[in-house]
Design a protein around this motif. Structure first.
Motif, PDB file in Angstrom:
ATOM      1  N   LYS A 201      26.217  -1.476  59.206  1.00 32.82           N
ATOM      2  CA  LYS A 201      25.358  -1.094  58.264  1.00 32.82           C
ATOM      3  C   LYS A 201      23.957  -0.677  59.321  1.00 32.82           C
ATOM      4  CE  LYS A 201      27.064  -3.075  54.670  1.00 32.82           C
ATOM      5  NZ  LYS A 201      28.333  -3.126  55.135  1.00 32.82           N
TER       6      LYS A 201
ATOM      7  N   ALA B  22      20.441  -2.450  59.171  1.00 30.16           N
ATOM      8  CA  ALA B  22      20.671  -3.563  60.273  1.00 30.16           C
ATOM      9  C   ALA B  22      20.446  -3.152  61.519  1.00 30.16           C
ATOM     10  CB  ALA B  22      21.663  -4.460  60.061  1.00 30.16           C
TER      11      ALA B  22
ATOM     12  N   ILE C 254      24.517 -11.938  60.199  1.00 37.14           N
ATOM     13  CA  ILE C 254      24.146 -10.443  60.694  1.00 37.14           C
ATOM     14  C   ILE C 254      25.225  -9.997  61.841  1.00 37.14           C
ATOM     15  CG2 ILE C 254      22.221  -9.344  61.916  1.00 37.14           C
ATOM     16  CD1 ILE C 254      21.134  -9.824  59.485  1.00 37.14           C
TER      17      ILE C 254
ATOM     18  N   LEU D  75      26.985  -7.309  59.157  1.00 35.55           N
ATOM     19  CA  LEU D  75      25.915  -5.938  59.579  1.00 35.55           C
ATOM     20  C   LEU D  75      26.247  -5.231  60.611  1.00 35.55           C
ATOM     21  CD1 LEU D  75      22.648  -7.480  57.725  1.00 35.55           C
ATOM     22  CD2 LEU D  75      24.413  -6.156  56.840  1.00 35.55           C
TER      23      LEU D  75
END
Length: 66
Positions: free
Chosen positions: A7, A10, A58, A62
């Protein structure tokens, strides 16, 4: 299997340290700085470390290759 995509939003906001912790830039240091004290601005310069609860999601979703 195809590669997983990172992503990009991110990737621009978070970095991983050598030990796997998630590092981020603290907020409130962009504009209207005259009302903030020098001490507060000095502390906002340093990078923050995410808590382990937030960092797990995270790292997994991501930043899959981090």
């Amino acid at each position: 299997m195809p590669k997983m995509k990172t992503k990009k939003a991110a990737a621009k906001r978070f970095r991983l340290t050598g030990t796997g912790k998630v590092k981020y830039k603290k907020m409130n240091l962009r504009h209207i700085l005259t009302k903030r004290s020098p001490k507060r601005k000095m502390n906002l310069r340093h990078a923050g470390i995410l808590s382990e609860d937030s960092a797990a999601s995270i790292r997994k979703q991501l930043l899959p290759y981090g």
